[in-house]
Scaffold this active site. Structure first.
Site, PDB file in Angstrom:
ATOM      1  CG  ASP A  10      27.364 -61.055 -12.616  1.00 15.84           C
ATOM      2  OD1 ASP A  10      28.394 -61.339 -12.993  1.00 15.84           O
ATOM      3  OD2 ASP A  10      27.031 -60.452 -11.589  1.00 15.84           O
ATOM      4  CE  LYS A  33      31.417 -59.846  -9.862  1.00 19.00           C
ATOM      5  NZ  LYS A  33      31.210 -60.950 -10.540  1.00 19.00           N
ATOM      6  CG  ASP A  60      34.872 -62.845  -9.150  1.00 13.66           C
ATOM      7  OD1 ASP A  60      35.658 -63.310  -8.133  1.00 13.66           O
ATOM      8  OD2 ASP A  60      33.859 -62.629  -8.752  1.00 13.66           O
ATOM      9  CE  LYS A  62      33.025 -65.429  -6.177  1.00 13.21           C
ATOM     10  NZ  LYS A  62      32.873 -64.801  -7.416  1.00 13.21           N
ATOM     11  CG  LEU A  63      41.730 -69.499 -10.179  1.00 13.34           C
ATOM     12  CD1 LEU A  63      43.194 -69.514 -10.776  1.00 13.34           C
ATOM     13  CD2 LEU A  63      40.770 -69.946 -11.149  1.00 13.34           C
ATOM     14  CG  HIS A  64      39.153 -73.675  -3.371  1.00 15.75           C
ATOM     15  ND1 HIS A  64      38.155 -73.842  -2.680  1.00 15.75           N
ATOM     16  CD2 HIS A  64      40.017 -74.515  -3.007  1.00 15.75           C
ATOM     17  CE1 HIS A  64      38.582 -74.412  -1.500  1.00 15.75           C
ATOM     18  NE2 HIS A  64      39.784 -74.968  -1.892  1.00 15.75           N
ATOM     19  CG  ASP A  65      42.288 -77.615  -8.945  1.00 15.74           C
ATOM     20  OD1 ASP A  65      42.929 -78.683  -8.465  1.00 15.74           O
ATOM     21  OD2 ASP A  65      41.790 -77.722  -9.554  1.00 15.74           O
ATOM     22  CB  ILE A  66      46.224 -79.274  -6.156  1.00 16.41           C
ATOM     23  CG1 ILE A  66      46.500 -79.191  -7.683  1.00 16.41           C
ATOM     24  CG2 ILE A  66      45.408 -80.511  -5.562  1.00 16.41           C
ATOM     25  CD1 ILE A  66      47.244 -80.741  -8.284  1.00 16.41           C
ATOM     26  N   PRO A  67      47.733 -76.385  -5.386  1.00 18.34           N
ATOM     27  CG  PRO A  67      48.943 -76.165  -3.464  1.00 18.34           C
ATOM     28  CD  PRO A  67      48.099 -77.212  -4.116  1.00 18.34           C
ATOM     29  CG  ASN A  68      51.591 -78.023 -10.553  1.00 18.48           C
ATOM     30  OD1 ASN A  68      52.655 -77.350 -10.687  1.00 18.48           O
ATOM     31  ND2 ASN A  68      51.176 -78.503 -11.548  1.00 18.48           N
ATOM     32  CB  THR A 124      27.869 -61.149   0.322  1.00 15.30           C
ATOM     33  OG1 THR A 124      27.882 -61.405  -1.138  1.00 15.30           O
ATOM     34  CG2 THR A 124      28.920 -60.474   0.722  1.00 15.30           C
ATOM     35  CD  GLN A 195      25.080 -60.618  -2.859  1.00 17.77           C
ATOM     36  OE1 GLN A 195      25.441 -61.225  -1.995  1.00 17.77           O
ATOM     37  NE2 GLN A 195      25.438 -60.381  -4.106  1.00 17.77           N
ATOM     38  N   GLY A 215      26.301 -55.268  -9.080  1.00 16.27           N
ATOM     39  CA  GLY A 215      25.666 -55.667 -10.240  1.00 16.27           C
ATOM     40  C   GLY A 215      24.184 -55.418 -10.540  1.00 16.27           C
ATOM     41  NE  ARG A 216      21.597 -59.786  -8.801  1.00 15.19           N
ATOM     42  CZ  ARG A 216      21.123 -60.920  -7.819  1.00 15.19           C
ATOM     43  NH1 ARG A 216      20.459 -61.704  -8.033  1.00 15.19           N
ATOM     44  NH2 ARG A 216      22.204 -61.076  -7.079  1.00 15.19           N
TER      45      ARG A 216
END
Length: 237
Positions: A10, A33, A60, A62-68, A124, A195, A215-216
């Protein structure tokens, strides 16, 4: 299957990330990562630079969109030769299946093994109040996580990202071969930071985690190599 300790790079720039990795001996290959901050700043070049040093990459995003859209983006990711990548389970089974298709197609076009697709269940940093009041999801955090894990498995994902607190329930619901990769790992002496659902490496190992993301406690340590080895030892014992 090897259970990796994945170091979260990070960092804001490629220079700082690579300088950090150069503090490890050339003979020490780790899994790292690369998240949104670093990837958005540098693009695929940072993936190639890390791989050229002999390290495996967990991309990482974290995709989040319409399926196409997700399928098209995953075709690109599948061509990068990364080991793991992520998508949000909240996108639903159609989107998750599209993500898997995209990864397979991208990897096959380059003659590569497809990355393992991990679905984000609940971050988390999410606690009971955030789940019920902000997300308007009834029930407990664990119930939500296990539900998302079941949807992810049915959609072709290889595992999930979850708290170590939920791994045993996920394995009970989805089987022992369904991966539970767990961030929110803190040695007993470390701060929890932002966290909410945390465990030590030893606790995560006992719970059945298939890999840790740290990470940290490593990247901000005075001696990152020693910090990494200490976590690896506690995780492996």
């Amino acid at each position: 299957m090897t259970r990796p300790v994945i170091i979260a790079l990070d960092f804001p720039t490629a220079e700082t990330a690579l300088a950090f990795l150069d503090r490890f001996p050339a003979s020490t290959a780790v899994t790292v990562k690369i998240g949104m901050e670093l990837f958005y700043a540098t693009g695929p070049a940072i993936v190639r630079a890390v791989q050229e040093r002999g390290h495996a990459v967990f991309l990482d995003l974290k995709l989040h969109d319409i399926p196409n859209t997700v399928e098209a983006a995953m075709r690109v990711i599948g061509r990068l030769g990364v080991t793991y990548t992520t998508v949000h389970a909240a996108g639903g089974h159609v989107m998750l299946a599209a993500a898997k298709r995209g990864l397979l197609a991208g990897a096959q076009s380059q003659g590569l093994a497809a990355p393992q697709l991990l679905a984000i269940t609940q971050l988390t940093s999410t606690n009971q109040t955030i789940l019920n009041e902000d997300q308007q999801i009834a029930g407990s955090v664990q119930q939500s996580v296990v539900h998302y894990a079941k949807v992810a498995k049915q959609s072709g994902c290889d595992g999930v990202i979850c708290s170590a607190q939920e791994v045993a329930a996920i394995h009970a619901a989805c089987g022992p071969d369904f991966l539970g990769i767990t961030p929110g790992i803190r040695p007993a002496s470390a701060q929890a930071d932002d966290q909410q659902r945390v465990m030590t490496p030893a606790q995560a190992a006992a719970a059945g985690s298939n890999g840790l993301v740290v990470g940290r406690p490593i990247t901000q340590a005075a001696d990152p190599r020693t910090a990494y080895q200490q976590i690896l030892t506690e995780w492996s014992d």
